[in-house]
Design a protein around this motif. Structure first.
Motif, mmCIF file in Angstrom:
data_model
loop_
_atom_site.group_PDB
_atom_site.id
_atom_site.type_symbol
_atom_site.label_atom_id
_atom_site.label_comp_id
_atom_site.label_asym_id
_atom_site.label_seq_id
_atom_site.Cartn_x
_atom_site.Cartn_y
_atom_site.Cartn_z
ATOM 1 N N ARG A 304 0.751 -1.257 -0.018
ATOM 2 C CA ARG A 304 -0.107 -0.003 -0.034
ATOM 3 C C ARG A 304 0.857 1.247 0.074
ATOM 4 O O ARG A 304 0.202 2.378 -0.655
ATOM 5 C CB ARG A 304 -0.962 -0.026 1.269
ATOM 6 C CG ARG A 304 -2.200 -0.788 1.036
ATOM 7 C CD ARG A 304 -3.364 -0.406 2.024
ATOM 8 N NE ARG A 304 -3.011 -0.384 3.422
ATOM 9 C CZ ARG A 304 -2.969 -1.236 4.279
ATOM 10 N NH1 ARG A 304 -3.554 -2.486 4.064
ATOM 11 N NH2 ARG A 304 -2.873 -0.953 5.428
ATOM 12 N N ARG A 305 2.049 1.296 0.581
ATOM 13 C CA ARG A 305 3.073 2.282 0.607
ATOM 14 C C ARG A 305 3.154 2.743 -0.700
ATOM 15 O O ARG A 305 3.506 4.115 -1.334
ATOM 16 C CB ARG A 305 4.287 1.973 1.342
ATOM 17 C CG ARG A 305 4.043 1.935 2.619
ATOM 18 C CD ARG A 305 3.460 3.355 3.549
ATOM 19 N NE ARG A 305 2.431 3.587 3.324
ATOM 20 C CZ ARG A 305 1.691 4.874 3.446
ATOM 21 N NH1 ARG A 305 2.364 5.978 3.998
ATOM 22 N NH2 ARG A 305 0.390 5.162 3.409
ATOM 23 N N ARG A 306 3.457 1.771 -1.674
ATOM 24 C CA ARG A 306 3.676 1.926 -3.135
ATOM 25 C C ARG A 306 2.573 2.874 -3.936
ATOM 26 O O ARG A 306 2.791 3.514 -4.689
ATOM 27 C CB ARG A 306 4.422 0.845 -3.916
ATOM 28 C CG ARG A 306 5.306 0.048 -3.113
ATOM 29 C CD ARG A 306 5.733 -1.480 -3.988
ATOM 30 N NE ARG A 306 6.678 -1.995 -2.911
ATOM 31 C CZ ARG A 306 7.375 -3.187 -3.334
ATOM 32 N NH1 ARG A 306 7.005 -3.382 -4.732
ATOM 33 N NH2 ARG A 306 8.170 -3.675 -2.572
ATOM 34 N N ILE A 307 1.505 2.238 -3.242
ATOM 35 C CA ILE A 307 0.123 2.701 -4.046
ATOM 36 C C ILE A 307 -0.021 4.039 -3.503
ATOM 37 O O ILE A 307 -0.387 5.126 -4.379
ATOM 38 C CB ILE A 307 -0.816 1.916 -3.859
ATOM 39 C CG1 ILE A 307 -0.807 0.721 -4.370
ATOM 40 C CG2 ILE A 307 -2.351 2.514 -4.267
ATOM 41 C CD1 ILE A 307 -1.834 -0.534 -3.907
ATOM 42 N N VAL A 310 2.307 6.645 -5.593
ATOM 43 C CA VAL A 310 1.889 6.787 -6.708
ATOM 44 C C VAL A 310 0.502 8.161 -6.723
ATOM 45 O O VAL A 310 0.454 9.177 -7.549
ATOM 46 C CB VAL A 310 1.240 5.673 -7.585
ATOM 47 C CG1 VAL A 310 0.610 6.000 -8.869
ATOM 48 C CG2 VAL A 310 2.539 4.984 -7.862
ATOM 49 N N ASP A 311 -0.380 7.835 -5.891
ATOM 50 C CA ASP A 311 -1.449 8.624 -5.527
ATOM 51 C C ASP A 311 -1.026 10.076 -5.065
ATOM 52 O O ASP A 311 -1.484 11.081 -5.648
ATOM 53 C CB ASP A 311 -2.205 8.167 -4.350
ATOM 54 C CG ASP A 311 -2.964 6.877 -4.807
ATOM 55 O OD1 ASP A 311 -3.013 6.639 -5.855
ATOM 56 O OD2 ASP A 311 -3.642 6.210 -3.874
ATOM 57 N N ARG A 314 0.381 11.961 -8.265
ATOM 58 C CA ARG A 314 -0.888 12.142 -8.962
ATOM 59 C C ARG A 314 -1.458 13.332 -8.580
ATOM 60 O O ARG A 314 -2.056 14.348 -9.218
ATOM 61 C CB ARG A 314 -1.656 11.121 -9.303
ATOM 62 C CG ARG A 314 -2.947 11.322 -10.550
ATOM 63 C CD ARG A 314 -3.869 10.046 -10.593
ATOM 64 N NE ARG A 314 -3.367 8.658 -10.460
ATOM 65 C CZ ARG A 314 -3.394 7.805 -9.571
ATOM 66 N NH1 ARG A 314 -4.026 8.331 -8.214
ATOM 67 N NH2 ARG A 314 -2.736 6.529 -9.620
ATOM 68 N N GLN A 315 -1.702 13.343 -7.311
ATOM 69 C CA GLN A 315 -2.498 14.468 -6.669
ATOM 70 C C GLN A 315 -1.735 15.742 -6.894
ATOM 71 O O GLN A 315 -2.505 16.945 -7.286
ATOM 72 C CB GLN A 315 -2.712 14.560 -4.986
ATOM 73 C CG GLN A 315 -3.755 13.096 -4.732
ATOM 74 C CD GLN A 315 -3.686 13.044 -3.300
ATOM 75 O OE1 GLN A 315 -3.050 13.776 -2.610
ATOM 76 N NE2 GLN A 315 -4.483 12.016 -2.758
ATOM 77 N N LEU A 316 -0.447 15.826 -7.106
ATOM 78 C CA LEU A 316 0.398 16.952 -7.196
ATOM 79 C C LEU A 316 0.099 17.589 -8.668
ATOM 80 O O LEU A 316 0.426 18.549 -9.038
ATOM 81 C CB LEU A 316 1.930 16.747 -6.818
ATOM 82 C CG LEU A 316 2.237 16.867 -5.407
ATOM 83 C CD1 LEU A 316 3.580 16.456 -5.159
ATOM 84 C CD2 LEU A 316 1.868 18.301 -5.007
ATOM 85 N N VAL A 348 7.141 1.700 -8.385
ATOM 86 C CA VAL A 348 6.412 2.882 -8.386
ATOM 87 C C VAL A 348 6.808 3.670 -9.915
ATOM 88 O O VAL A 348 5.788 4.086 -10.505
ATOM 89 C CB VAL A 348 6.925 4.076 -7.285
ATOM 90 C CG1 VAL A 348 6.502 5.358 -7.436
ATOM 91 C CG2 VAL A 348 6.368 3.505 -6.073
ATOM 92 N N ALA A 349 7.962 3.479 -10.302
ATOM 93 C CA ALA A 349 8.270 4.131 -11.476
ATOM 94 C C ALA A 349 7.408 3.609 -12.614
ATOM 95 O O ALA A 349 6.824 4.208 -13.567
ATOM 96 C CB ALA A 349 9.856 4.083 -11.741
ATOM 97 N N ALA A 350 7.458 2.243 -12.776
ATOM 98 C CA ALA A 350 6.715 1.336 -13.811
ATOM 99 C C ALA A 350 5.242 1.638 -13.709
ATOM 100 O O ALA A 350 4.602 1.905 -14.882
ATOM 101 C CB ALA A 350 6.966 0.039 -13.592
ATOM 102 N N SER A 351 4.746 1.645 -12.507
ATOM 103 C CA SER A 351 3.304 2.019 -12.217
ATOM 104 C C SER A 351 2.879 3.418 -13.031
ATOM 105 O O SER A 351 1.746 3.746 -13.481
ATOM 106 C CB SER A 351 2.833 1.913 -10.754
ATOM 107 O OG SER A 351 1.465 2.356 -10.488
ATOM 108 N N ILE A 352 3.742 4.655 -12.582
ATOM 109 C CA ILE A 352 3.282 5.733 -13.212
ATOM 110 C C ILE A 352 3.680 5.879 -14.718
ATOM 111 O O ILE A 352 2.808 6.380 -15.350
ATOM 112 C CB ILE A 352 4.276 6.708 -12.441
ATOM 113 C CG1 ILE A 352 4.052 6.805 -11.103
ATOM 114 C CG2 ILE A 352 4.347 8.144 -13.235
ATOM 115 C CD1 ILE A 352 4.961 7.587 -10.240
#
Length: 444
Positions: A304-307, A310-311, A314-316, A348-352
């Motif tokens: 969840r920390r990784r998620i 990313v959140d 994205r908010q920024l 995180v990088a791959a998810s973004i």
């Protein structure tokens, strides 16, 4: 006569153990089926990054106390003590450990053992493995009961492996049930580790299952401590509290302590994630799965920390990564390592990137491994090039060069001054004073 040692498996654990034992004055033969790795090690080249280890490797090779081979017959003839240091990765699609390398090493070595010797298991294995391997050894080794198995788990931290090998905080020896064999094995291990024991390192003897459990129990505890403070970070975000101050206050309690209480992106690497999952799998096989159900939540908090990272990014950016540029500082799962196995940073990088952003990554040591693991990402040659034209910069591995960056210099190359500190390692006031919109996990 001094023992001659072999080290079966020359990955991270094996190469470190071989070099350190040679540095203590032993004759050491490293054994591996990977011919390319053997050639590099024999040339004094380390196939991975570990501070202080390559000079020690070269010293051992140049002194001829340390050699490498792919020949098991040569190893069987050479060694009085054989250290088993092969990998036990997570099985694909399962939580359980893949023991094929362990079984393969014992299966190849045992039929070649024609004189008394000690086989010392250092690999992290599910409880019950040592007993099974001891039976295989007794059944298939020509020397029979004179090939004695001991389980001597490793407790290395990446980035501190030389220190942890030469100055361990404890030595654990899981001995066979036969008293005569146990006494012989303990005497041999005490001779090998005499320098550490003389320096005050506790030497703890026990049975096979206890020795196997010491390592996985230690990793389960450390993972739990990391996920505990990260669970508190989730609560802090909801309550608008500061998890770094909370952690600092908790650390002053001697019953808790501050080590492994750093809030942030969570753990990764080749040990903690796969070891706690294998521990859960083995407990289930033993009918004790309820005892470790908490580890499933430990694992889930970590993911969840990784998620959440990313959140936050994205908010920024106003709610979408589409068409945006993201600079990522860090690829290794921790500093002083080039290991990207189960790396939170790369995850995180791959998810973004999958959500539409252009992502450029930089890491001081892990770039070659990162490129192999995530070839679709872009890579910069420095922190500044990774951050060029970025709409948000993410600090995901706490290398000193990132912690000590000049926020004004970084501001000159980015498109927008947004930074998310995934490791709570930057000074927020310094960055905000330089005009940055600073965010971090678990902080207001």
């Amino acid at each position: 006569m001094a023992h001659r040692l072999t080290v079966i498996g020359t990955g991270y654990l094996g190469a470190t153990h071989a070099a350190c034992m040679a540095d203590l004055g032993f004759e050491v033969l490293g054994v591996d089926v990977d011919e390319e790795r053997i050639a590099r090690l024999a040339a004094g080249e380390l196939p991975f990054y570990e501070p202080g280890l390559e000079p020690m490797l070269r010293k051992g090779v140049e002194s001829r106390r340390l050699r490498f081979t792919s020949s098991y017959p040569e190893a069987a003839e050479f060694g009085d003590v054989h250290f088993l240091c092969v990998g036990t990765p997570q099985k694909a699609g399962e939580y359980a450990a893949d023991l094929s390398a362990v079984d393969g090493a014992i299966g190849t070595l045992a039929p070649l053992l024609r004189r008394p010797c000690l086989v010392v298991g250092k690999s992290t294995v599910p409880v019950g493995t040592a007993e099974r391997l001891a039976e295989t050894l007794a059944r298939t080794a020509p020397t029979g009961g004179d090939a004695v198995l001991v389980w001597n788990p490793e407790f290395l931290r990446e980035g501190f492996a030389v220190h942890d090998t030469l100055r361990p905080d404890r030595i654990v020896a899981g001995l066979p049930p036969d008293q005569g064999a146990a006494d012989h094995a303990e005497k041999a291990l005490r001779e090998i580790y005499r320098t550490m024991i003389a320096a005050g390192t506790p030497f703890i003897t026990c049975d096979y299952p206890t020795a196997e459990l010491v390592k996985v129990a230690a990793n389960a505890f450390l993972a739990t401590k990391i996920s505990f403070i990260n669970a508190m970070a989730e609560v802090c975000e909801a309550a608008r509290a500061d998890v770094t101050k909370l952690s600092q206050a908790l650390a002053h309690d001697d019953r808790i302590g501050g080590r492994f209480l750093g809030p942030g992106l969570g753990f990764g690497g080749g040990c903690l994630p796969k070891d706690i999952r294998a521990f859960m799998a083995r407990a289930g096989e033993l009918g004790a799965d309820q005892a470790l159900t908490f580890l499933r939540e430990v694992d889930e908090i970590n993911i969840r920390r990784r998620i959440r990272m990313v959140d936050l990014a994205r908010q920024l950016l106003g709610g979408s990564f589409a068409g945006r540029t993201v600079g990522v500082l860090g690829a290794a799962f921790k500093p002083d390592s080039d290991d990207v196995r189960d790396s939170p940073a790369l995850d995180v990088a791959a998810s973004i990137r999958a959500q539409g952003a252009k992502v450029t990554v930089y890491d001081p040591k892990a770039m070659p491994n990162a490129r192999r693991a995530q070839p679709s990402l872009e890579y910069g040659e420095s922190a500044l090039t990774a951050a060029e034209n970025a709409h948000v910069v993410l600090l995901l591995t706490e290398w000193p060069e990132f912690r000590d960056m000049d926020p004004s210099a970084l501001a000159e190359v980015v498109a927008e001054r947004n930074i998310v500190d995934g490791r709570n390692t930057l000074d927020p006031e310094r960055w905000r004073a330089a005009g940055w919109n600073y965010r971090a996990l678990g902080r207001p």
